[in-house]
Design a protein around this motif. Structure first.
Motif, PDB file in Angstrom:
ATOM      1  N   LYS A 104      -2.479  28.532 -17.073  1.00 15.14           N
ATOM      2  CA  LYS A 104      -3.531  27.662 -17.450  1.00 15.14           C
ATOM      3  C   LYS A 104      -4.518  28.911 -18.462  1.00 15.14           C
ATOM      4  CE  LYS A 104      -5.460  24.611 -14.708  1.00 15.14           C
ATOM      5  NZ  LYS A 104      -6.231  24.178 -13.565  1.00 15.14           N
ATOM      6  N   GLY A 105      -5.116  28.252 -19.552  1.00 14.21           N
ATOM      7  CA  GLY A 105      -6.237  29.009 -20.187  1.00 14.21           C
ATOM      8  C   GLY A 105      -7.504  29.072 -19.254  1.00 14.21           C
ATOM      9  N   LEU A 106      -8.068  29.944 -19.616  1.00 15.15           N
ATOM     10  CA  LEU A 106      -9.425  30.207 -18.763  1.00 15.15           C
ATOM     11  C   LEU A 106     -10.366  28.833 -19.062  1.00 15.15           C
ATOM     12  CD1 LEU A 106     -10.068  33.907 -18.952  1.00 15.15           C
ATOM     13  CD2 LEU A 106      -8.965  32.633 -17.031  1.00 15.15           C
ATOM     14  N   GLU A 107     -10.211  28.642 -20.418  1.00 17.11           N
ATOM     15  CA  GLU A 107     -11.134  27.278 -20.483  1.00 17.11           C
ATOM     16  C   GLU A 107     -10.928  26.158 -19.678  1.00 17.11           C
ATOM     17  OE1 GLU A 107      -7.683  27.167 -22.987  1.00 17.11           O
ATOM     18  OE2 GLU A 107      -9.022  28.796 -22.800  1.00 17.11           O
ATOM     19  N   GLU A 108      -9.841  26.093 -19.087  1.00 13.18           N
ATOM     20  CA  GLU A 108      -9.396  24.821 -18.268  1.00 13.18           C
ATOM     21  C   GLU A 108      -9.667  25.137 -17.004  1.00 13.18           C
ATOM     22  OE1 GLU A 108      -5.147  23.518 -19.091  1.00 13.18           O
ATOM     23  OE2 GLU A 108      -5.105  25.464 -20.118  1.00 13.18           O
ATOM     24  N   MET A 109     -10.333  26.086 -16.724  1.00 10.88           N
ATOM     25  CA  MET A 109     -10.875  26.377 -15.281  1.00 10.88           C
ATOM     26  C   MET A 109     -12.524  26.632 -15.260  1.00 10.88           C
ATOM     27  SD  MET A 109      -7.743  29.276 -14.622  1.00 10.88           S
ATOM     28  CE  MET A 109      -8.061  29.359 -12.977  1.00 10.88           C
ATOM     29  N   SER A 110     -13.044  25.738 -15.815  1.00 19.14           N
ATOM     30  CA  SER A 110     -14.569  25.834 -15.998  1.00 19.14           C
ATOM     31  C   SER A 110     -15.294  25.691 -14.421  1.00 19.14           C
ATOM     32  CB  SER A 110     -15.336  25.055 -17.258  1.00 19.14           C
ATOM     33  OG  SER A 110     -14.850  23.769 -16.788  1.00 19.14           O
ATOM     34  N   GLU A 111     -14.851  24.739 -13.900  1.00 15.79           N
ATOM     35  CA  GLU A 111     -15.522  24.393 -12.410  1.00 15.79           C
ATOM     36  C   GLU A 111     -15.270  25.641 -11.404  1.00 15.79           C
ATOM     37  OE1 GLU A 111     -15.146  21.423  -8.837  1.00 15.79           O
ATOM     38  OE2 GLU A 111     -13.874  21.480 -10.114  1.00 15.79           O
ATOM     39  N   LEU A 112     -13.976  26.276 -11.741  1.00 18.57           N
ATOM     40  CA  LEU A 112     -13.850  27.284 -10.609  1.00 18.57           C
ATOM     41  C   LEU A 112     -14.746  28.771 -11.332  1.00 18.57           C
ATOM     42  CD1 LEU A 112     -12.679  29.130  -8.559  1.00 18.57           C
ATOM     43  CD2 LEU A 112     -10.697  29.384  -9.775  1.00 18.57           C
ATOM     44  N   LYS A 113     -14.732  28.703 -12.630  1.00 18.26           N
ATOM     45  CA  LYS A 113     -15.531  29.796 -13.255  1.00 18.26           C
ATOM     46  C   LYS A 113     -17.262  29.823 -12.778  1.00 18.26           C
ATOM     47  CE  LYS A 113     -16.526  32.169 -17.679  1.00 18.26           C
ATOM     48  NZ  LYS A 113     -17.771  31.962 -18.075  1.00 18.26           N
ATOM     49  N   SER A 114     -17.445  28.521 -12.710  1.00 14.49           N
ATOM     50  CA  SER A 114     -18.928  28.347 -12.767  1.00 14.49           C
ATOM     51  C   SER A 114     -19.421  28.650 -11.044  1.00 14.49           C
ATOM     52  CB  SER A 114     -19.286  26.790 -12.979  1.00 14.49           C
ATOM     53  OG  SER A 114     -20.685  26.293 -12.409  1.00 14.49           O
ATOM     54  N   LEU A 115     -18.316  28.045 -10.287  1.00 10.15           N
ATOM     55  CA  LEU A 115     -18.518  28.352  -8.981  1.00 10.15           C
ATOM     56  C   LEU A 115     -18.627  30.072  -8.392  1.00 10.15           C
ATOM     57  CD1 LEU A 115     -16.402  25.442  -7.069  1.00 10.15           C
ATOM     58  CD2 LEU A 115     -19.066  25.965  -6.889  1.00 10.15           C
ATOM     59  N   LEU A 116     -17.764  30.598  -9.300  1.00 11.85           N
ATOM     60  CA  LEU A 116     -17.549  32.059  -9.115  1.00 11.85           C
ATOM     61  C   LEU A 116     -18.811  32.767  -9.524  1.00 11.85           C
ATOM     62  CD1 LEU A 116     -13.656  32.530 -10.112  1.00 11.85           C
ATOM     63  CD2 LEU A 116     -14.607  32.810  -7.884  1.00 11.85           C
ATOM     64  N   GLU A 117     -19.376  32.328 -10.649  1.00 12.89           N
ATOM     65  CA  GLU A 117     -20.569  32.942 -11.137  1.00 12.89           C
ATOM     66  C   GLU A 117     -21.751  32.794 -10.329  1.00 12.89           C
ATOM     67  OE1 GLU A 117     -20.334  31.202 -15.051  1.00 12.89           O
ATOM     68  OE2 GLU A 117     -19.375  32.925 -15.849  1.00 12.89           O
ATOM     69  N   ASP A 174      -2.089  25.563  -9.730  1.00 11.45           N
ATOM     70  CA  ASP A 174      -3.104  24.399  -9.547  1.00 11.45           C
ATOM     71  C   ASP A 174      -3.324  24.402  -8.030  1.00 11.45           C
ATOM     72  OD1 ASP A 174      -3.043  23.732 -11.983  1.00 11.45           O
ATOM     73  OD2 ASP A 174      -1.710  22.073 -11.832  1.00 11.45           O
ATOM     74  N   GLU A 175      -2.584  24.683  -7.164  1.00 10.94           N
ATOM     75  CA  GLU A 175      -2.845  24.605  -5.799  1.00 10.94           C
ATOM     76  C   GLU A 175      -3.740  25.714  -5.127  1.00 10.94           C
ATOM     77  OE1 GLU A 175      -0.652  24.645  -1.379  1.00 10.94           O
ATOM     78  OE2 GLU A 175       0.363  24.178  -3.356  1.00 10.94           O
ATOM     79  N   MET A 176      -3.664  26.894  -5.828  1.00 11.21           N
ATOM     80  CA  MET A 176      -4.433  27.935  -5.599  1.00 11.21           C
ATOM     81  C   MET A 176      -5.802  27.764  -6.181  1.00 11.21           C
ATOM     82  SD  MET A 176      -3.734  31.995  -6.293  1.00 11.21           S
ATOM     83  CE  MET A 176      -2.445  32.011  -5.434  1.00 11.21           C
ATOM     84  N   GLU A 177      -5.832  27.322  -7.381  1.00 15.09           N
ATOM     85  CA  GLU A 177      -7.182  27.128  -7.704  1.00 15.09           C
ATOM     86  C   GLU A 177      -8.154  26.091  -7.001  1.00 15.09           C
ATOM     87  OE1 GLU A 177      -9.366  25.412 -12.029  1.00 15.09           O
ATOM     88  OE2 GLU A 177      -7.179  25.351 -11.903  1.00 15.09           O
ATOM     89  N   LYS A 178      -7.467  25.027  -6.781  1.00 18.01           N
ATOM     90  CA  LYS A 178      -7.953  23.774  -5.644  1.00 18.01           C
ATOM     91  C   LYS A 178      -8.520  24.323  -4.435  1.00 18.01           C
ATOM     92  CE  LYS A 178      -5.373  20.032  -8.103  1.00 18.01           C
ATOM     93  NZ  LYS A 178      -4.517  19.213  -7.819  1.00 18.01           N
TER      94      LYS A 178
END
Length: 83
Positions: free
Chosen positions: A5-18, A39-43
């Protein structure tokens, strides 16, 4: 082979990590790079962050790292580099 996945597809995770109280750039990038393989790991990481909003970066990293190993503490085959 799965397409990463591209990092732009992971905006929810990025926001939570920040939002982690002791967030830092290498922490965010490292977890995103790990999560983009599955996807499972991200979820699972998103779920952990939502259920543990006060977790610091060390707790998040411990959890994320635990997702790389099976019940016998062996690295899961999909994370073994054969290059």
């Amino acid at each position: 082979m799965n397409k990463l996945k591209g990092l732009e597809e992971m905006s929810e995770l990025k926001s939570l990590l920040e939002k982690t109280n002791d967030s830092y750039e290498d922490y965010v990038i490292g977890v995103l790079c790990q999560a983009r393989h599955s996807d499972e790991m991200e979820k699972n990481i998103i779920k952990f962050l939502k259920e543990n909003p006060k977790a610091n970066s060390s707790k998040v990293l411990d959890f994320a790292t635990s997702l790389l190993f099976d019940e016998n503490d062996q690295l899961l085959p999909e994370f073994i580099c054969n290059d």
